[in-house]
Design a protein around this motif. Structure first.
Motif, short mmCIF file in Angstrom:
data_model
loop_
_atom_site.label_atom_id
_atom_site.label_comp_id
_atom_site.label_asym_id
_atom_site.label_seq_id
_atom_site.Cartn_x
_atom_site.Cartn_y
_atom_site.Cartn_z
N HIS A 97 1.82 -2.95 0.15
CA HIS A 97 0.94 -4.15 0.41
C HIS A 97 -0.06 -3.86 1.77
N GLY A 98 -0.25 -3.00 2.19
CA GLY A 98 -0.84 -1.88 3.05
C GLY A 98 -1.49 -1.08 1.87
N LEU A 99 -1.34 -1.07 1.26
CA LEU A 99 -2.48 0.00 0.19
C LEU A 99 -2.84 -0.74 -0.37
N LEU A 100 -2.24 -1.95 -0.70
CA LEU A 100 -4.05 -2.97 -1.81
C LEU A 100 -4.83 -3.28 -0.77
N ALA A 101 -4.22 -3.83 0.56
CA ALA A 101 -4.95 -4.65 1.28
C ALA A 101 -6.70 -3.49 1.46
N ALA A 102 -6.08 -2.15 1.52
CA ALA A 102 -6.76 -0.70 1.62
C ALA A 102 -7.88 -1.10 1.14
N ALA A 103 -7.57 -0.86 -0.40
CA ALA A 103 -8.25 -1.02 -1.33
C ALA A 103 -8.78 -2.24 -1.65
N GLU A 104 -8.71 -3.13 -1.26
CA GLU A 104 -9.68 -4.01 -1.56
C GLU A 104 -10.15 -4.26 -0.31
N GLY A 106 -11.35 -1.71 1.49
CA GLY A 106 -12.29 -0.89 2.00
C GLY A 106 -11.69 -0.51 3.35
N ASP A 107 -10.55 -0.33 3.64
CA ASP A 107 -10.21 0.19 4.88
C ASP A 107 -9.50 1.63 4.18
N ALA A 108 -9.54 2.15 5.41
CA ALA A 108 -8.51 3.04 6.08
C ALA A 108 -6.97 3.26 5.32
N ILE A 109 -6.39 3.61 5.08
CA ILE A 109 -5.45 4.40 4.87
C ILE A 109 -4.04 4.59 5.52
N ASP A 110 -2.81 3.86 5.97
CA ASP A 110 -1.81 3.96 7.30
C ASP A 110 -1.69 5.59 6.13
N GLU A 111 -1.73 6.95 6.63
CA GLU A 111 -0.89 8.29 6.38
C GLU A 111 0.31 7.92 6.26
N VAL A 112 0.21 7.82 7.69
CA VAL A 112 1.92 8.08 8.39
C VAL A 112 3.36 6.95 8.07
N ALA A 117 7.22 5.96 3.38
CA ALA A 117 7.20 5.87 2.15
C ALA A 117 8.34 6.31 1.04
N ARG A 118 6.82 7.50 1.12
CA ARG A 118 7.14 8.74 0.07
C ARG A 118 8.71 8.92 0.39
N GLY A 119 8.56 9.46 1.12
CA GLY A 119 9.82 10.84 1.52
C GLY A 119 10.99 10.27 1.09
#
Length: 650
Positions: A97-104, A106-112, A117-119
């Motif tokens: 959800h956050g990645l979609l909002a960032a892509a839509e 142009g915001d920075a991705i929450d890398e943490v 989540a990947r871990g």
């Protein structure tokens, strides 16, 4: 071609797919899902991954690839999804959800959050399949390679409208091995009847048995709901009677997945609103024509009047049809609560099951958007303060898992929504004690309904200590205010030790309302019918003056403020024959009597936003245009009641 023009559709579809994933995962966790549920979740992840890869959103693509891998193992029988795995999947959905909002935006991705989540997914994948030896043996047997695969693929005529191409699917299959294809053209119509936007051809395909079945299924993942599809394994030594080959016989075994008549298109809300506005203008124009034609000779103008009657029927039908476009099932509001209930109950150490009913009940899209926040507040309060802990429920002889119910149903021209819990219920004495501490006025010998109504007082709370999730009552004044702003009502029913129900009543739409037209000071006003209790001509002895130039109307032992609408709106007083007429309306928690010159009738009116087109006017919620072209203001009973209280509070 600039593919950015398709971004909006991708983001909207991806959010729908995330919602489908969340619903599916929660169903699997509560053992309410079936074999198809995991396939639905997988297809949703696969669709997001494919779209993200097309538009170059690599962070979304990489995360959904991990999701897809884990889900593929589960649907292949190689892994069971326990609570830990589902928790990791839900956490990944939140990050998406956050990645979609960032892509839509142009915001920075929450890398943490992304790394977390990947871990979690990588730990699940590295932790093994998590299935028993017997299940592993069954999986190996199921994975035994057949001699060949036969595939029957018949696209629905609407396949192209979704941007899908059968040739792309065939090319993707060819990447895994040689494909033998036979085209079937029995559905192809004569050239004169050919629709270039429709898919008519079908295919019988054969692939070698060395190709994994999952690879074949993935090629069709985006079109499973838009085609007839059958994937069959042909054993290495098939029995003669069982080997039907890859001919037309396979077609009869296809399962219909989509009807030729089914389909939908995405239309911007602004276009729908413009259509609704035009339909409203047409209704107003039709009303003008009806009023202008009222004096015509019915004999001399019989054909004209018959045409106008037909126009009126068609206009009303058109208006109802256009309004139906904005109607959505209340499920759009209810769908967010399974996840909320799961997370909040777990966080508070409580056990709560959610039951919903009437999700298909339709409500105007604008109403759904505005009712969500009050519903969220009520659900949070029920979980935090309404339900006891598992130990308390066991001690009270209850099931340690509480039940929270959300229901919706049509009642006439309204929709009724109820939020019920089987928790501890409201404590009458405690509420009265808290009201006394806060100097909140309490009626003499109050009924239970009057006591429950006290929780709507600003700042009222029975919570002994402040927490992030406050007790039932905190913010309930805001809940009532928001519901009343929608033309609705809210009430509480409760029984100590048994539970509480909050009942909400709302109009179906904000664009059209049923109103009573009244004459006031030479002007016409519209009083919403859902606020009208009754109308009467009071006797002189029923009206009493009070301090401050105010007046009250005594009606069946009840006294209520009597408001002269002409004076309130600054209109000149008009001479009346005898006493005026009082229209009794509900204004929040009390009643008002509105003094008017005459009752003109009842009618359905198209609501126009006065504030957007002019400015805010006290005691007015909007405006409408009458059949003679005049503008009539719509009375806001709640605002009138608030205005009357201001002088007393000053």
């Amino acid at each position: 071609m600039d593919i950015r023009q398709f971004h909006a559709a991708f983001f909207e579809e991806s959010r729908e797919n995330l919602a489908a994933m969340e619903r599916g995962l929660l169903a699997l966790e509560s053992a309410q899902g079936d074999g198809e549920t995991i396939h639905v979740v997988f297809r949703a992840a696969h669709s997001i991954k494919g779209g993200a890869a097309t538009f170059g959103f690599s962070s979304i693509t990489d995360l959904t690839h991990l999701l897809e891998t884990l889900l593929d193992e589960a649907r292949g029988g190689k892994r069971t999804l326990g609570s830990e795995a589902i928790g990791a999947l839900l956490a990944a959905v939140d990050v998406l959800h956050g990645l979609l909002a960032a892509a839509e935006h142009g915001d920075a991705i929450d890398e943490v959050a992304l790394a977390r989540a990947r871990g979690g997914l990588e730990r699940m994948l590295a932790g093994g399949a998590g299935v028993g030896a017997a299940a592993g043996t069954e999986a190996k047997a199921a994975d035994a390679a057949p001699e060949r695969w036969t595939v029957g693929f018949a696209p629905a005529p609407s396949l192209f409208l979704g941007g899908n191409d059968p040739l792309r699917i065939l090319r993707e299959l060819a990447e895994h091995g040689p494909v033998t294809a036979r085209c079937r053209d029995e559905r192809l119509p004569p050239f004169a009847e050919l629709d270039p936007h429709a898919a008519y051809l079908a295919w019988d395909l054969e692939l070698p048995g060395t190709v994994p079945r999952n690879a074949i299924a993935e090629a069709f993942a985006w079109v499973e709901d838009e085609c007839e599809l059958a994937i069959e394994a042909v054993a290495a030594q098939p029995a003669p009677a069982a080997d039907g080959g890859a001919g037309a016989g396979n077609v009869a075994q296809f399962s219909q997945r989509a009807s030729d008549t089914d389909g939908s298109i995405r239309v911007a809300v602004t276009k729908i609103d413009a259509l609704i506005n035009l339909a409203g203008e047409l209704v107003i124009t039709q009303a003008m024509l009806r009023q202008r034609s009222a004096g015509l000779d019915p004999v001399a103008h019989e054909s004209l009047l018959a045409g106008l009657e037909q126009l009126e029927r068609n206009t009303r039908d058109l208006q109802e049809a256009v309004m139906g476009v904005r109607m959505l099932p209340v499920e759009f509001a209810f769908s967010r609560f399974p996840r909320m209930v799961r997370d909040l109950s777990s966080r508070l150490g409580k056990k709560v099951r959610l039951r919903t009913a009437g999700e298909g009940t339709e409500l105007d899209k604008g109403m759904i958007e505005k009712i969500v926040d009050p519903l969220v507040h009520l659900v949070r309060n029920a979980i935090d303060h309404g339900f006891e802990s598992p130990a308390e429920r066991r001690a009270a002889g209850k099931d340690e898992t509480g039940t929270l119910s959300l229901s919706a149903a049509h009642q006439g021209g309204h929709i009724a929504i109820e939020i019920s819990d089987d928790g501890r219920g409201l404590d009458r004495e405690r509420i009265l004690r808290k009201a006394a501490e806060r100097n909140i006025p309490v009626p003499e010998n109050p009924s239970d309904a009057q006591v429950w109504d006290l929780v709507f007082a600003p700042g009222f709370s029975t919570a002994e200590q402040l927490t992030e999730l406050s007790g039932r009552g905190v913010g309930m004044d805001v809940v009532r205010k928001n519901i009343q702003a929608l033309g609705g009502q809210v009430e509480i029913r409760s029984c100590k030790g048994t539970g509480t129900t909050v009942a909400i009543k709302l109009p179906l739409t904000l664009a059209i309302l049923d109103g009573m037209s009244v004459a006031v000071g030479g002007e016409v006003f519209i009083v919403p019918l859902n606020t009208v209790v009754e109308s009467l001509q009071p006797a002189p002895g029923d009206v009493h003056a009070i301090a401050g130039n105010g007046r009250v109307l005594r009606l069946r032992e009840e006294c209520m403020p009597l408001v002269d609408l002409a004076a309130f709106y600054g209109l000149p007083a008009r001479p009346r024959e005898g006493a005026g007429i009082a229209v009794v309306v509900e204004s929040g928690e009390r009643r008002l009597a509105l003094e008017v010159d005459a009752l003109l009738g009842q009618q359905q009116v198209v609501v126009k936003n006065l504030e957007a087109n002019y400015r805010r006017v006290a005691g007015v919620s909007g405006a409408t245009i009458l059949g003679d072209g005049r503008v009539a203001l719509i009375v806001d009973a709640g605002d009138l009641g608030a205005a009357l209280r201001l002088p007393a509070a000053a």
